[in-house]
Write a protein that holds these residues in place. Structure first.
Motif, PDB file in Angstrom:
ATOM      1  N   LYS A 303       9.539 -18.029 -39.412  1.00  0.00           N
ATOM      2  CA  LYS A 303       9.956 -19.372 -38.991  1.00  0.00           C
ATOM      3  C   LYS A 303      10.971 -19.281 -37.854  1.00  0.00           C
ATOM      4  O   LYS A 303      10.890 -20.044 -36.876  1.00  0.00           O
ATOM      5  CB  LYS A 303      10.573 -20.108 -40.174  1.00  0.00           C
ATOM      6  N   GLN A 305      11.307 -16.882 -35.687  1.00  0.00           N
ATOM      7  CA  GLN A 305      10.595 -16.455 -34.477  1.00  0.00           C
ATOM      8  C   GLN A 305       9.832 -17.612 -33.851  1.00  0.00           C
ATOM      9  O   GLN A 305       9.832 -17.782 -32.629  1.00  0.00           O
ATOM     10  CB  GLN A 305       9.644 -15.310 -34.816  1.00  0.00           C
ATOM     11  N   GLY A 306       9.196 -18.425 -34.694  1.00  0.00           N
ATOM     12  CA  GLY A 306       8.442 -19.562 -34.176  1.00  0.00           C
ATOM     13  C   GLY A 306       9.329 -20.591 -33.502  1.00  0.00           C
ATOM     14  O   GLY A 306       9.032 -21.059 -32.390  1.00  0.00           O
ATOM     15  N   THR A 308      12.330 -20.070 -32.333  1.00  0.00           N
ATOM     16  CA  THR A 308      12.927 -19.441 -31.157  1.00  0.00           C
ATOM     17  C   THR A 308      11.977 -19.508 -29.967  1.00  0.00           C
ATOM     18  O   THR A 308      12.393 -19.770 -28.829  1.00  0.00           O
ATOM     19  CB  THR A 308      13.287 -17.976 -31.452  1.00  0.00           C
ATOM     20  N   THR A 309      10.705 -19.282 -30.224  1.00  0.00           N
ATOM     21  CA  THR A 309       9.705 -19.391 -29.152  1.00  0.00           C
ATOM     22  C   THR A 309       9.633 -20.818 -28.624  1.00  0.00           C
ATOM     23  O   THR A 309       9.580 -21.048 -27.407  1.00  0.00           O
ATOM     24  CB  THR A 309       8.328 -18.948 -29.672  1.00  0.00           C
ATOM     25  N   GLU A 310       9.631 -21.785 -29.534  1.00  0.00           N
ATOM     26  CA  GLU A 310       9.598 -23.192 -29.121  1.00  0.00           C
ATOM     27  C   GLU A 310      10.836 -23.542 -28.301  1.00  0.00           C
ATOM     28  O   GLU A 310      10.739 -24.272 -27.304  1.00  0.00           O
ATOM     29  CB  GLU A 310       9.509 -24.093 -30.355  1.00  0.00           C
ATOM     30  N   ALA A 312      12.629 -21.445 -26.501  1.00  0.00           N
ATOM     31  CA  ALA A 312      12.523 -20.778 -25.200  1.00  0.00           C
ATOM     32  C   ALA A 312      11.624 -21.573 -24.259  1.00  0.00           C
ATOM     33  O   ALA A 312      11.908 -21.704 -23.062  1.00  0.00           O
ATOM     34  CB  ALA A 312      11.986 -19.359 -25.381  1.00  0.00           C
ATOM     35  N   VAL A 313      10.529 -22.111 -24.791  1.00  0.00           N
ATOM     36  CA  VAL A 313       9.626 -22.929 -23.980  1.00  0.00           C
ATOM     37  C   VAL A 313      10.347 -24.177 -23.487  1.00  0.00           C
ATOM     38  O   VAL A 313      10.240 -24.558 -22.307  1.00  0.00           O
ATOM     39  CB  VAL A 313       8.368 -23.307 -24.788  1.00  0.00           C
ATOM     40  N   GLU A 315      13.595 -24.583 -23.129  1.00  0.00           N
ATOM     41  CA  GLU A 315      14.633 -24.208 -22.171  1.00  0.00           C
ATOM     42  C   GLU A 315      14.033 -23.864 -20.808  1.00  0.00           C
ATOM     43  O   GLU A 315      14.603 -24.218 -19.764  1.00  0.00           O
ATOM     44  CB  GLU A 315      15.428 -23.016 -22.721  1.00  0.00           C
ATOM     45  N   GLU A 316      12.900 -23.172 -20.823  1.00  0.00           N
ATOM     46  CA  GLU A 316      12.244 -22.851 -19.560  1.00  0.00           C
ATOM     47  C   GLU A 316      11.772 -24.124 -18.856  1.00  0.00           C
ATOM     48  O   GLU A 316      11.896 -24.244 -17.632  1.00  0.00           O
ATOM     49  CB  GLU A 316      11.062 -21.925 -19.818  1.00  0.00           C
ATOM     50  N   LYS A 535      16.570 -27.626 -32.463  1.00  0.00           N
ATOM     51  CA  LYS A 535      16.001 -26.301 -32.688  1.00  0.00           C
ATOM     52  C   LYS A 535      17.100 -25.240 -32.776  1.00  0.00           C
ATOM     53  O   LYS A 535      16.990 -24.292 -33.553  1.00  0.00           O
ATOM     54  CB  LYS A 535      15.003 -25.965 -31.581  1.00  0.00           C
TER      55      LYS A 535
END
Length: 559
Positions: A303, A305-306, A308-310, A312-313, A315-316, A535
């Protein structure tokens, strides 16, 4: 100290379930919740399970010394029946809607705790409890009679769930079909893989077999028992022969000698030793706690990791937007400043005079100044205003700023010039000797209209000659001139005053507009969005729960 850590583990498991937002129908959610509820309730629970018609309820009735639970030749138990201590034999049924039904004895069990004609459990029963005045129960022991397995999926799911709450599991086996494939799978999937290690095997129906067959079954059972290392006190076996029905009959008759031959007393002694050994649940439940916590920790890690990926998306995405807006700020500001510079150049008085003075004088002399102003002068200025305002519009739209308003240049009132009348020539007693055409021309030039025509001719001649000569052209008014240079100077001064007023007022207006327009072109880096903040908080919470749960389990191991 262990109990405090226990409660911390329960609290953190519950927190993890909330953080993971698991589907409540998932086995991990069900097992975790069941485990927490069991840990929060003190006592020692002994669960008895096995396939239908293996004599589970008969064995429990023999241990209790009376017909407490319903038994029959067909599959009977249709609910998880909790047998606890009570001053007298009674039963209590709790329905899903909260209604409680109680009665002396256990007759109501036949209505609520057995399977219907279609061999299905009732779906309106939340809990079934039986209270029995037995000394073994009085020390805090609770028996749990479970429905038979290998019949319907809903019964299997109930059994699997309730096994997780047991401090001790008694798996009843049929000596006539010892350790079937289904039983071995249940042993692995329902017990071993879930950390349930305190297990005792009770072999029933040995009395129905020939002596030679009994020896063979005993040999095979010893092999099964030795291959399964139960978490039991020293000297306590994990394998017992108990002839349930003969044992019940002997107890009902009070025949201790007959009961002794059924293996029941030895089995009872083993249960009492196990209960005395496991005074605290921590030692007994640590493996299953580790098994559940390991799955939860793994789910928490996935969870995190998921999310964190969201994050990062997100933030990018915001970084790209910021970069785009920074470029837009530079381009819009450059465009705005360029348009302002162009207008300032146009408003510079020498440039205004060079571009507009002569045509303004002509328009003024011809009485067409207002037309010239609205059709020639103002449209050019309005175009510059619109260019400047367009950059402001783009800035407000792109940066989501409130609009400061449009740039509006004000134009002075049209100039007015008072032209003195040209005096008429003295009248002669004799008319001048001239032709009729000449007389008419002289008369026309002497009149006010002629005077105007003469001035216009002077202006046109002046414009023709002026670009090719730096010498000022003398006013031409051959007929009755009355200070033509003074008249021309008056028109020139009126136009200069008009353009001067316009230049000064426009410069002032432009400066004021720059002050309110430039701020809307400044890009302010946005704060993290509510989605990003959520998040980040979610990740922090998940990490805190994961860390706390890991520390609690480590504390249990160390104690």
């Amino acid at each position: 100290m262990k109990q405090e850590i226990y409660q911390d583990v329960v609290r953190n498991i519950r927190a993890a379930l909330g953080a993971l937002e698991l589907d409540k129908s998932l086995p991990l959610y069900q097992d975790s919740l069941t485990l927490c509820e069991a840990l929060e309730n003190p006592g020692f629970r002994i669960a008895v399970f096995g396939p239908f018609n293996y004599g589970k309820s008969t064995l429990l009735n023999a241990l209790l010394g009376q017909r407490t639970l319903p038994i029959d030749l067909i599959p009977t138990t249709g609910a998880a029946i909790h047998v606890r201590y009570g001053e007298e034999l009674s039963a209590k049924i709790t329905l899903n809607d909260g209604q409680v039904i109680g009665d002396r004895g256990t007759a109501i069990l036949k209505q609520y705790a057995i399977l219907d004609q279609d061999r299905r459990m009732r779906n309106d029963v939340a809990q079934v409890e039986v209270f029995c005045p037995h000394s073994f129960l009085q020390i805090g022991v609770e028996f749990l009679d479970l429905p038979g397995t290998n019949d319907r999926e809903e019964q299997d799911n109930l059994v699997r769930k309730q096994l997780l709450t047991a401090d001790l599991v008694v798996q009843v086996l049929d000596a006539r079909k010892l350790m079937t494939l289904g039983e071995r799978e249940n042993l692995r999937d329902w017990l071993l893989d879930r950390g349930i290690e305190t297990v005792v095997f009770a072999v029933n129906f040995m009395n129905l077999m020939d002596p030679d067959d009994q020896k063979e079954v005993s040999s095979r059972m010893r092999f099964v028992a030795e291959s399964f290392r139960s978490n039991l006190p020293p000297g306590v076996s994990n394998l017992y022969r108990v002839d349930a029905l003969p044992a019940l009959r002997a107890r009902l008759k009070g025949d201790a000698a007959a009961a002794q031959t059924t293996g029941l007393p030895m089995f009872e002694s083993a249960l009492q030793s196990i209960v005395a050994f496991h005074q605290e649940k921590t030692v007994n439940w640590l493996p299953r706690l580790e098994a559940i916590a390991s799955q939860i920790c793994q789910s928490l890690t996935v969870k995190i990791q998921g999310v964190t990926t969201e994050l990062a998306v997100a933030e990018e995405k915001q970084a790209n937007k910021i970069q785009l807006q920074q470029k837009a700020e530079k381009l819009i500001k450059q465009g705005f400043e360029g348009s302002v510079s162009d207008l300032q150049s146009k408003l510079y008085l020498p440039n205004l005079l060079k571009r507009y003075e002569l045509e303004a004088i002509a328009a003024l002399q011809q009485g067409q100044f207002r037309t010239w102003e609205t059709q020639s002068f103002q449209p050019g200025m309005v175009q510059y205003q619109q260019e400047i305002t367009s950059w402001v519009n783009k800035a407000c739209e792109f940066f989501n700023h409130p609009h400061p308003g449009t740039l509006t240049l004000k134009f002075p009132e049209p100039p007015s010039v008072t032209v003195p009348q040209t005096p008429s020539a003295p009248k002669s007693s004799k008319p001048p000797t001239s032709s009729t055409g000449e007389k008419t021309l002289d008369w026309l030039l002497e009149s006010p209209v002629g005077n105007t025509v003469a001035r216009s001719a002077y202006y046109i001649l002046n414009r023709i000659i002026e670009p090719n000569s730096s010498r000022p052209v003398s006013p031409v008014n051959p007929v009755n001139p009355v200070n033509p240079p003074d008249v021309q100077t008056a028109y020139k001064k009126a136009v200069e005053d008009y353009l001067t007023q316009f230049s000064e007022a426009a410069f002032s207006t432009l400066r004021d507009y720059e002050e309110i327009a430039l701020p809307v072109m400044r890009f302010q880096p946005p704060k993290p969005s509510s989605e990003m903040m959520t998040k980040r908080h979610q990740i922090q919470f998940l990490q805190n729960v994961l860390e706390a749960l890991t520390q609690d389990l480590q504390g249990l191991k160390e104690t």
